[in-house]
Design an enzyme around this catalytic site. Structure first.
Site, mmCIF file in Angstrom:
data_model
loop_
_atom_site.group_PDB
_atom_site.id
_atom_site.type_symbol
_atom_site.label_atom_id
_atom_site.label_comp_id
_atom_site.label_asym_id
_atom_site.label_seq_id
_atom_site.Cartn_x
_atom_site.Cartn_y
_atom_site.Cartn_z
ATOM 1 N N LYS A 14 1.447 10.475 6.453
ATOM 2 C CA LYS A 14 2.490 9.669 5.793
ATOM 3 C C LYS A 14 2.456 9.879 4.280
ATOM 4 O O LYS A 14 3.487 10.107 3.659
ATOM 5 C CB LYS A 14 2.291 8.165 6.071
ATOM 6 C CG LYS A 14 2.438 7.762 7.513
ATOM 7 C CD LYS A 14 2.391 6.239 7.673
ATOM 8 C CE LYS A 14 1.093 5.592 7.230
ATOM 9 N NZ LYS A 14 -0.089 5.939 8.076
ATOM 10 N N ARG A 89 3.730 -2.838 8.740
ATOM 11 C CA ARG A 89 2.648 -2.491 9.652
ATOM 12 C C ARG A 89 2.482 -3.534 10.750
ATOM 13 O O ARG A 89 1.627 -3.365 11.613
ATOM 14 C CB ARG A 89 1.355 -2.423 8.864
ATOM 15 C CG ARG A 89 0.850 -0.986 8.639
ATOM 16 C CD ARG A 89 -0.487 -1.144 8.002
ATOM 17 N NE ARG A 89 -1.365 -0.060 7.924
ATOM 18 C CZ ARG A 89 -1.433 0.810 6.926
ATOM 19 N NH1 ARG A 89 -0.516 0.841 5.998
ATOM 20 N NH2 ARG A 89 -2.398 1.692 6.881
ATOM 21 N N ARG A 128 -10.749 14.242 4.924
ATOM 22 C CA ARG A 128 -9.806 13.964 3.831
ATOM 23 C C ARG A 128 -10.546 13.621 2.541
ATOM 24 O O ARG A 128 -11.536 12.898 2.545
ATOM 25 C CB ARG A 128 -8.895 12.803 4.224
ATOM 26 C CG ARG A 128 -7.976 12.364 3.093
ATOM 27 C CD ARG A 128 -6.780 11.626 3.595
ATOM 28 N NE ARG A 128 -7.076 10.288 4.078
ATOM 29 C CZ ARG A 128 -6.149 9.471 4.555
ATOM 30 N NH1 ARG A 128 -4.879 9.857 4.606
ATOM 31 N NH2 ARG A 128 -6.482 8.278 4.980
ATOM 32 N N ARG A 161 -12.369 8.194 0.773
ATOM 33 C CA ARG A 161 -12.078 6.764 0.864
ATOM 34 C C ARG A 161 -13.127 6.081 1.737
ATOM 35 O O ARG A 161 -13.545 6.631 2.743
ATOM 36 C CB ARG A 161 -10.691 6.564 1.486
ATOM 37 C CG ARG A 161 -9.582 6.813 0.500
ATOM 38 C CD ARG A 161 -8.220 6.861 1.160
ATOM 39 N NE ARG A 161 -8.004 5.834 2.185
ATOM 40 C CZ ARG A 161 -6.827 5.638 2.781
ATOM 41 N NH1 ARG A 161 -5.774 6.380 2.443
ATOM 42 N NH2 ARG A 161 -6.695 4.719 3.694
ATOM 43 N N ARG A 172 -9.407 1.526 12.608
ATOM 44 C CA ARG A 172 -8.028 1.567 12.101
ATOM 45 C C ARG A 172 -7.054 2.009 13.190
ATOM 46 O O ARG A 172 -5.922 1.549 13.236
ATOM 47 C CB ARG A 172 -7.949 2.490 10.886
ATOM 48 C CG ARG A 172 -8.615 1.857 9.652
ATOM 49 C CD ARG A 172 -8.895 2.871 8.574
ATOM 50 N NE ARG A 172 -7.684 3.441 8.015
ATOM 51 C CZ ARG A 172 -7.632 4.663 7.459
ATOM 52 N NH1 ARG A 172 -8.708 5.423 7.419
ATOM 53 N NH2 ARG A 172 -6.512 5.095 6.952
#
Ligand code: AMP
Length: 219
Positions: A14, A89, A128, A161, A172
């Protein structure tokens, strides 16, 4: 005018896609996750409250996120269109957005679901890395930086992160499936949902998104 909502599980791309679209059309990318991380960095009241949820991979309570988003939508730059990245969300957030859009006389917007395979994403997400200075996203497997630990664009240092650790990623996903996935049905029922299979390359996915944007806003 382009108004886009991007919905998808963690790691669907996203943020990456929203950044590309934002540059191409000159409209702001409104990413509630980025806004919340900024609040955490500033140690604001909101940031202190939000951090406890974010670190566990849980959603920040609707009331906090909704009021933050409503304020952001009032800023001048959002008047020329926007991409919402990571909001709504929950169904409660989608309902609140609906009310807000009615108030602002916004009728035309598009909702794009980025659909991905969960297992391949867990691997991708743990690779990531994000630039601490400009926010650019890298991936050690698919989009590595030219120099290890350093942003190609601004030479800022890259970090992982806190919520990109494997256990948190799994949490998540659970949260996505229970709280956010119902939005797919929500927008499908309204006839507004477009789905893009987001397992391919960044360029291929972006091509499919652009086709949807052309049909929804220029066709
Ligand atoms: P993201 O960068 O979009 O993956 O968001 C990171 C974290 O911020 C999420 O795991 C949530 O804890 C929180 N967050 C971001 N957007 C929202 C939202 N719309 N509602 C609730 N929590 C959010």
């Amino acid at each position: 005018m382009i108004r886009l909502l991007l919905i998808g599980p963690p790691g669907a791309g996203k943020g990456t896609q929203a950044t590309i679209i934002s540059k191409k059309y000159g409209i702001p990318q409104i990413a509630t996750g980025d806004m919340l991380r900024q609040e955490v960095k500033n140690a604001s009241d909101l940031g202190i409250k939000a951090k406890a949820y974010m670190d566990k991979g849980e959603l920040v309570p609707d009331s906090l996120v909704i009021s933050m988003l409503e304020k952001r939508l009032k800023a001048n730059d959002a008047g020329k269109g926007f991409i919402l990245d990571g909001f709504p969300r929950t169904v409660a957030q989608a309902d609140a957005l609906d009310v807000k859009f009615k108030e602002l006389n916004i009728a035309n917007f598009a909702v794009i679901e980025l659909k991905v395979n969960e297992d391949s994403i867990i691997q991708r997400l743990s690779a990531r890395r994000v630039c601490s200075s400009c926010g650019k996203i890298f991936n050690l497997l698919t989009e590595p930086p030219k120099k290890e630990g350093t942003c190609d664009d601004c030479h800022g240092s890259l970090y992982q992160r806190d919520d990109d650790k494997e256990a948190t990623i799994r949490e998540r996903f659970k949260v996505y499936n229970s709280k956010t996935a119902p939005l797919i049905e929500y927008y499908a029922k309204k006839g507004m949902l477009k789905t893009v299979i987001a397992d391919g390359s960044i360029d291929a996915i972006n091509g499919n998104i652009n086709t949807i944007i052309d049909q929804a806003f220029h066709g």
